[in-house]
Design a protein around this motif. Structure first.
Motif, PDB file in Angstrom:
ATOM      1  N   SER A  19      49.170  42.760  41.471  1.00  0.00           N
ATOM      2  CA  SER A  19      48.468  42.500  40.133  1.00  0.00           C
ATOM      3  C   SER A  19      47.476  41.646  40.160  1.00  0.00           C
ATOM      4  CB  SER A  19      49.535  42.307  39.235  1.00  0.00           C
ATOM      5  OG  SER A  19      49.063  42.021  37.921  1.00  0.00           O
ATOM      6  N   VAL A  21      44.277  39.469  39.146  1.00  0.00           N
ATOM      7  CA  VAL A  21      43.296  39.625  37.928  1.00  0.00           C
ATOM      8  C   VAL A  21      42.346  38.256  38.055  1.00  0.00           C
ATOM      9  CG1 VAL A  21      43.172  39.556  35.284  1.00  0.00           C
ATOM     10  CG2 VAL A  21      45.359  40.723  36.627  1.00  0.00           C
ATOM     11  N   LYS A 106      48.170  47.459  33.459  1.00  0.00           N
ATOM     12  CA  LYS A 106      46.656  46.833  33.027  1.00  0.00           C
ATOM     13  C   LYS A 106      46.317  47.112  31.710  1.00  0.00           C
ATOM     14  CE  LYS A 106      43.899  47.152  36.728  1.00  0.00           C
ATOM     15  NZ  LYS A 106      43.339  47.526  37.925  1.00  0.00           N
ATOM     16  N   GLY A 155      49.141  52.058  40.383  1.00  0.00           N
ATOM     17  CA  GLY A 155      47.785  51.573  39.986  1.00  0.00           C
ATOM     18  C   GLY A 155      47.197  52.304  38.774  1.00  0.00           C
ATOM     19  N   ASP A 157      43.565  52.476  36.064  1.00  0.00           N
ATOM     20  CA  ASP A 157      42.164  51.878  35.565  1.00  0.00           C
ATOM     21  C   ASP A 157      41.591  52.969  34.588  1.00  0.00           C
ATOM     22  OD1 ASP A 157      40.441  49.944  35.017  1.00  0.00           O
ATOM     23  OD2 ASP A 157      40.270  49.432  36.929  1.00  0.00           O
ATOM     24  N   CYS A 207      41.635  49.585  41.197  1.00  0.00           N
ATOM     25  CA  CYS A 207      40.578  49.025  40.439  1.00  0.00           C
ATOM     26  C   CYS A 207      39.222  49.988  40.395  1.00  0.00           C
ATOM     27  CB  CYS A 207      40.078  47.847  40.463  1.00  0.00           C
ATOM     28  SG  CYS A 207      39.419  47.164  41.922  1.00  0.00           S
ATOM     29  N   ASP A 209      34.960  50.182  40.278  1.00  0.00           N
ATOM     30  CA  ASP A 209      33.627  49.035  40.279  1.00  0.00           C
ATOM     31  C   ASP A 209      32.816  49.732  39.116  1.00  0.00           C
ATOM     32  OD1 ASP A 209      32.258  51.368  41.177  1.00  0.00           O
ATOM     33  OD2 ASP A 209      32.777  50.930  43.467  1.00  0.00           O
ATOM     34  N   SER A 247      47.409  45.974  46.301  1.00  0.00           N
ATOM     35  CA  SER A 247      46.433  45.936  45.237  1.00  0.00           C
ATOM     36  C   SER A 247      45.042  45.323  45.465  1.00  0.00           C
ATOM     37  CB  SER A 247      47.096  45.475  43.941  1.00  0.00           C
ATOM     38  OG  SER A 247      46.259  45.772  42.845  1.00  0.00           O
ATOM     39  N   CYS A 249      41.316  43.769  43.343  1.00  0.00           N
ATOM     40  CA  CYS A 249      40.524  43.580  42.023  1.00  0.00           C
ATOM     41  C   CYS A 249      39.124  42.943  42.355  1.00  0.00           C
ATOM     42  CB  CYS A 249      41.168  42.887  41.066  1.00  0.00           C
ATOM     43  SG  CYS A 249      41.164  40.924  41.288  1.00  0.00           S
ATOM     44  N   GLY A 291      32.412  44.632  40.507  1.00  0.00           N
ATOM     45  CA  GLY A 291      33.379  45.074  39.615  1.00  0.00           C
ATOM     46  C   GLY A 291      33.004  44.761  38.166  1.00  0.00           C
ATOM     47  N   PRO A 294      38.282  42.202  33.774  1.00  0.00           N
ATOM     48  CA  PRO A 294      39.079  42.648  33.150  1.00  0.00           C
ATOM     49  C   PRO A 294      39.484  42.518  31.626  1.00  0.00           C
ATOM     50  CG  PRO A 294      39.747  40.288  34.114  1.00  0.00           C
ATOM     51  CD  PRO A 294      38.418  40.633  34.250  1.00  0.00           C
TER      52      PRO A 294
END
Length: 299
Positions: A19, A21, A106, A155, A157, A207, A209, A247, A249, A291, A294
Motif C-alpha cells: 500500500s 502512497v 485505495k 490491487g 485503480d 497503479c 499512470d 505493490s 505507486c 503517475g 493519489p
C-alpha cells in the motif's frame, strides 16, 4: 528511451510491505507492513522512517481530508491519528468471519475508500478460498459490499475518465475491469482484462499512470508489468532484484518516480541470502512516464 535505474531506498525490512502512497504535502512515502502490523512514513530527504504500530494486520492506508489517514486493518475501517498514534474505529466488516483480514485498498476519484478482505494466510499466498469481499467506505461512514467469493482481494485503480474500475483477485491470476459509476460508486459488468503468463508470478498491487496504462506488481515474479487496458496486452516488464514484489505507486517530484514495496515473509535462508534486499522499498527512475496524485478519503 531513458535508461531505467532501480535502487533499494528503504532498507528497513518489512515482513509484507504494501500500500505505498505518495504524500505530496509532506514529500514522504506512506506504506504499511501487513504482518508487522505497522504504518510507516519514509522521508527521502532525511532517509528517516517513522512508524506507528497497530493492533491487527493492516492491509492498506490512504490519505484523509480531515487529516491523518484512513486504514483498513483486521476487519475494521479506521482513522489513524499520526500525532498521538491512535486508531479510531469507523466501521466493521466480515463480522461473521473472524479469520478474515483486510488487504489492499485505495480511494476513488470521489473520495470513497475501497478495500477488500481475504482469509488470514496459512502461509504466503496460500489461503482458504472464497472468503473475501470487496467493500467501499463512503465519506458518510456507511459501508457497501460489492461482491464476495474473493480469494485474495488486491490491487485497485480507476481509469483516467473514471468510467472503469480495475481490480485484482490474486488467485485468479488476472487483472479485471468493471464498468464504474463514479456518481454512485457502483460497479458492474466484470470481465478479465489481462491474464498473467506462466512465470509472471501472482498479480498483487497496482497503479495507473498518466497515460492510462496499468502497472502491476507481481508477487513471486520479481517484476512490475505495464499493461495497456485498451488492448489487454503487456507492453513493458521491469525486473527487480527481489522475487516478492507486492505493490507500486508513483511519487517524487512531479510523480515521475515509481516506488515498489516488497516482502520477506515465508522466505527460506537460501533465498534470503540470495535476495538480501527482500522486504525493502525500491525506487525506479527513468521510466519516461509519470503517475497521478493519489485520491484523498473525503470522510
Amino acid at each position: 528511451m531513458s535508461s531505467i535505474k532501480i535502487e533499494c531506498v528503504v532498507r528497513d525490512k518489512c515482513r509484507i510491505g504494501e500500500s505505498p502512497v505518495w504524500e505530496e504535502k509532506e514529500g514522504t512515502l506512506l506504506y504499511v507492513d501487513i504482518t508487522g502490523q505497522k504504518v510507516c512514513r519514509w522521508n527521502p530527504n532525511t532517509n528517516n522512517v517513522q512508524s506507528v504500530c497497530v493492533e491487527a494486520p493492516i492491509g492498506s492506508v490512504a490519505l484523509r481530508k480531515l487529516g491523518g489517514y484512513v486504514v483498513a486493518m483486521g476487519t475494521t475501517f479506521g482513522g489513524l491519528n499520526w500525532e498521538d498514534q491512535s486508531v479510531t474505529t469507523i466501521a466493521r466488516v466480515d463480522e461473521d468471519k473472524p479469520n478474515n483480514r483486510f488487504n489492499d485498498g485505495k480511494v476513488d476519484p470521489e473520495g470513497r475508500f475501497f478495500a477488500g478482505t481475504m482469509a488470514q494466510e496459512i502461509r504466503p499466498a496460500v489461503v482458504e478460498r472464497n472468503q473475501g469481499s470487496l467493500f467501499t467506505l463512503y465519506p458518510d461512514h456507511s459501508v457497501v459490499k460489492h461482491f464476495d467469493m474473493v480469494d485474495i482481494s488486491n490491487g485497485l485503480d480507476w481509469s483516467l475518465d473514471h468510467k472503469t474500475l480495475y481490480y485484482i483477485d490474486s488467485l485468479s491470476y488476472a487483472v479485471d475491469a468493471f464498468d464504474y459509476d463514479v456518481k454512485t460508486g457502483k460497479v458492474s459488468n466484470r470481465r478479465h482484462l489481462y491474464k498473467l503468463e506462466k512465470g509472471e508470478g501472482i498479480p498483487d498491487g497496482m497503479c495507473i499512470d498518466a497515460e492510462g496504462k496499468l502497472w502491476v506488481a507481481c508477487y513471486n515474479g520479481g517484476r512490475v508489468i505495464r499493461i495497456d487496458p485498451q488492448t489487454g496486452k503487456r507492453i513493458q516488464t521491469v525486473t527487480l532484484p527481489v522475487d516478492k514484489t507486492t505493490s507500486c505507486c508513483f511519487g517524487g517530484k512531479d510523480y515521475s518516480d515509481m516506488y515498489v514495496t516488497s516482502a520477506c515473509d515465508g522466505m527460506d535462508e537460501e533465498l534470503s541470502a540470495r535476495q538480501p534486499q527482500s522486504g525493502g522499498i525500491f525506487k525506479i527512475t527513468g521510466l519516461g512516464v509519470k503517475g497521478i496524485p493519489p485520491n484523498v478519503y473525503a470522510g
